[in-house]
Design a protein around this motif. Structure first.
Motif, short mmCIF file in Angstrom:
data_model
loop_
_atom_site.label_atom_id
_atom_site.label_comp_id
_atom_site.label_asym_id
_atom_site.label_seq_id
_atom_site.Cartn_x
_atom_site.Cartn_y
_atom_site.Cartn_z
N GLU A 1 0.74 -29.18 79.59
CA GLU A 1 0.27 -30.57 79.51
C GLU A 1 0.87 -31.20 78.26
OE1 GLU A 1 -3.89 -33.11 79.69
OE2 GLU A 1 -3.89 -31.10 78.82
N ILE A 2 1.62 -32.28 78.43
CA ILE A 2 2.29 -32.88 77.28
C ILE A 2 1.72 -34.24 76.89
CG2 ILE A 2 4.42 -31.63 77.72
CD1 ILE A 2 5.57 -34.24 78.82
N LEU A 3 1.15 -34.96 77.86
CA LEU A 3 0.50 -36.24 77.57
C LEU A 3 -0.87 -36.24 78.21
CD1 LEU A 3 3.27 -38.94 78.25
CD2 LEU A 3 2.63 -37.94 76.06
N THR B 1 20.59 -35.12 81.15
CA THR B 1 21.03 -33.76 80.90
C THR B 1 20.43 -32.87 81.99
OG1 THR B 1 21.00 -34.17 78.53
CG2 THR B 1 21.07 -31.88 79.24
N ALA B 2 21.23 -32.03 82.60
CA ALA B 2 20.78 -31.24 83.73
C ALA B 2 19.79 -30.17 83.30
CB ALA B 2 21.97 -30.59 84.43
N THR B 3 18.78 -29.90 84.13
CA THR B 3 17.82 -28.84 83.88
C THR B 3 17.15 -28.50 85.20
OG1 THR B 3 15.94 -28.17 82.54
CG2 THR B 3 15.94 -30.45 83.35
N ASP B 4 16.17 -27.62 85.17
CA ASP B 4 15.51 -27.21 86.40
C ASP B 4 14.02 -27.06 86.14
OD1 ASP B 4 14.96 -26.33 88.92
OD2 ASP B 4 15.51 -24.26 88.50
N ILE B 5 13.29 -28.16 86.17
CA ILE B 5 11.85 -28.14 85.96
C ILE B 5 11.19 -29.10 86.95
CG2 ILE B 5 12.10 -27.62 83.50
CD1 ILE B 5 11.24 -30.53 83.00
N ARG B 6 9.88 -29.17 86.87
CA ARG B 6 9.11 -30.05 87.74
C ARG B 6 8.02 -30.71 86.90
NH1 ARG B 6 5.91 -28.84 93.25
NH2 ARG B 6 3.84 -29.49 92.65
N ILE B 7 7.76 -31.99 87.15
CA ILE B 7 6.71 -32.69 86.42
C ILE B 7 5.66 -33.22 87.39
CG2 ILE B 7 8.24 -33.37 84.53
CD1 ILE B 7 8.31 -36.17 85.75
N ASN B 8 4.43 -33.27 86.92
CA ASN B 8 3.32 -33.86 87.67
C ASN B 8 2.67 -34.93 86.80
OD1 ASN B 8 3.54 -32.06 89.87
ND2 ASN B 8 2.38 -30.52 88.76
N ASP C 1 -4.64 -22.80 72.49
CA ASP C 1 -3.35 -22.77 71.79
C ASP C 1 -2.15 -22.86 72.72
OD1 ASP C 1 -3.52 -20.35 73.03
OD2 ASP C 1 -3.28 -19.13 71.22
N GLY C 2 -2.38 -23.18 74.01
CA GLY C 2 -1.28 -23.30 74.95
C GLY C 2 -0.99 -22.03 75.73
N THR C 3 -1.70 -20.93 75.40
CA THR C 3 -1.56 -19.69 76.17
C THR C 3 -2.63 -19.64 77.25
OG1 THR C 3 -2.95 -18.44 74.63
CG2 THR C 3 -0.57 -18.52 74.16
N TYR C 4 -2.68 -18.51 77.99
CA TYR C 4 -3.60 -18.41 79.11
C TYR C 4 -4.44 -17.14 79.04
CZ TYR C 4 -1.02 -22.25 81.17
OH TYR C 4 -0.45 -23.48 81.39
N GLN C 5 -5.49 -17.09 79.86
CA GLN C 5 -6.35 -15.91 79.94
C GLN C 5 -6.80 -15.71 81.37
OE1 GLN C 5 -10.65 -16.34 78.92
NE2 GLN C 5 -9.97 -18.15 77.75
N ILE C 6 -7.11 -14.46 81.71
CA ILE C 6 -7.64 -14.14 83.03
C ILE C 6 -8.52 -12.90 82.89
CG2 ILE C 6 -5.64 -12.71 83.66
CD1 ILE C 6 -6.04 -13.66 86.56
N THR C 7 -9.57 -12.80 83.69
CA THR C 7 -10.47 -11.65 83.67
C THR C 7 -10.63 -11.11 85.08
OG1 THR C 7 -11.70 -12.50 81.76
CG2 THR C 7 -12.78 -10.82 83.10
N VAL C 8 -10.50 -9.78 85.23
CA VAL C 8 -10.74 -9.13 86.53
C VAL C 8 -11.80 -8.06 86.33
CG1 VAL C 8 -8.39 -9.59 87.31
CG2 VAL C 8 -8.93 -7.40 86.25
N SER D 1 -3.10 -37.02 83.02
CA SER D 1 -2.20 -36.19 82.22
C SER D 1 -0.82 -36.14 82.86
CB SER D 1 -2.75 -34.76 82.10
OG SER D 1 -2.83 -34.15 83.38
N LEU D 2 0.15 -35.79 82.04
CA LEU D 2 1.49 -35.53 82.52
C LEU D 2 1.83 -34.10 82.15
CD1 LEU D 2 4.49 -37.83 82.71
CD2 LEU D 2 4.83 -35.59 81.70
N VAL D 3 2.23 -33.31 83.15
CA VAL D 3 2.46 -31.88 82.97
C VAL D 3 3.91 -31.54 83.28
CG1 VAL D 3 1.80 -29.56 83.75
CG2 VAL D 3 0.07 -31.36 83.53
N VAL D 4 4.58 -30.86 82.37
CA VAL D 4 5.92 -30.34 82.61
C VAL D 4 5.77 -28.85 82.89
CG1 VAL D 4 8.20 -29.92 81.63
CG2 VAL D 4 7.00 -32.04 81.11
#
Length: 290
Positions: A52-54, A20-27, A253-260, A45-48
């Motif tokens: 990180e999924i595996l 099925t066609a899509t537009d992503i990249r895996i590492n 929880d799968g979200t991100y954070q940054i501090t400046v 790990s395997l990252v989509v």
């Protein structure tokens, strides 16, 4: 060593096959620690995209699905077979790394990394990559367009490059894996995790200060956002302040954070604010100090 790695990657890709066609990249990243007493430990790990999924910890037989949708359509029989194969792969990989480290006279403990990068489009061979590093340094990588191994700057790079270039079977196996199977694997996971991959979660923004004598340290913490790309800036009297920043870090929880943060001698806190731009927002968030 490389042949066994390719067998593992190839089997992994076959198990997640779909069209099925899509537009992503895996590492797909694998790390190997080879101790001074010749014991091999694997984690990876395997990252989509940036999810990180595996994950594999300490032993290739222990694979963890990091997302609820990451197992996809794998049956219990498929997964049992996969685990059995990974056990034998781990054993034979150690035999290969023994031979290569002895041939190259590599002494003591070391870490090697292997990564396969696979875009969803099959029209851009330059977007595919297979890289091998030693102690975090570029050892060799495959030029997929020309079908040749390229040596890095590490002391063992040229010897490994010559060794791999003679092995035409491994070269063809890697090229086939990258060009023929990565697209199907990326498409599979894009379909299985469509909602997760396309989700947008708005950031939470907090701004505080810490006064030390004549200087004031202004800190802006942004957390709980997805996807990862974000732009955070600190302003004083309509001017962007020079800031120091952490890298964007994952939350549990799968979200991100940054501090400046920035250092200023202006105490009038109402003129200082943090501005956040993110794809989940229709317009930037502006939070004033105080």
């Amino acid at each position: 060593m490389i042949k066994i790695l390719i067998m593992s990657l190839t089997l992994s890709l076959h198990l997640f096959l779909i069209a099925t066609a899509t537009d992503i990249r895996i590492n797909w990243l694998q790390n190997y620690y080879y101790s001074s007493d010749r014991v091999l430990t694997l984690w990876g790990s395997l990252v989509v995209e940036d999810i990180e999924i595996l994950a594999a910890y300490n032993d290739s037989r222990f694979i963890v699905f990091k997302q609820s949708w990451s197992k996809g359509n794998l049956s219990n029989t498929d997964w049992m077979f996969f685990n059995m194969f990974l056990g034998s792969f781990f054993y034979y990989f150690q035999l290969h790394i023994d031979d290569i480290s002895e041939e190259l006279e590599i002494k003591g403990a070391f870490i090697t990394q292997c990564v396969a990068i696979c875009p969803s489009s099959t029209d851009n061979p330059a977007g595919y990559a297979f890289k091998i590093a030693l102690e975090g340094e570029d050892l060799v990588h495959l030029n997929v367009t020309e079908g040749v191994w390229v040596a890095g700057d590490y002391p063992y790079s040229e010897a490994v490059q010559k060794h791999l270039q003679k092995d035409k079977v491994t070269l063809v196996s890697i090229e086939n894996m990258l060009k023929n199977q990565c697209h199907a694997m990326a498409t599979k996971y894009s379909t299985a995790g469509k909602e997760a991959l396309s989700r947008k979660i708005q950031p939470q923004v907090y701004i505080t200060k810490k006064v030390d004598k004549a200087e004031t340290e202004v800190i802006c913490m942004v957390t709980g956002f997805y996807p990862k790309p974000i732009n955070v800036s600190l302003w004083k009297e309509k001017k962007i302040e020079d800031v120091m920043s952490t890298v964007t870090l994952p939350n549990g929880d799968g979200t991100y954070q940054i501090t400046v943060l920035t250092i200023t001698n202006l105490i009038e806190q109402e003129s200082i604010y943090c501005q956040v731009e993110h794809s989940s927002l229709k317009e930037p968030i502006i939070v004033h100090l105080g």
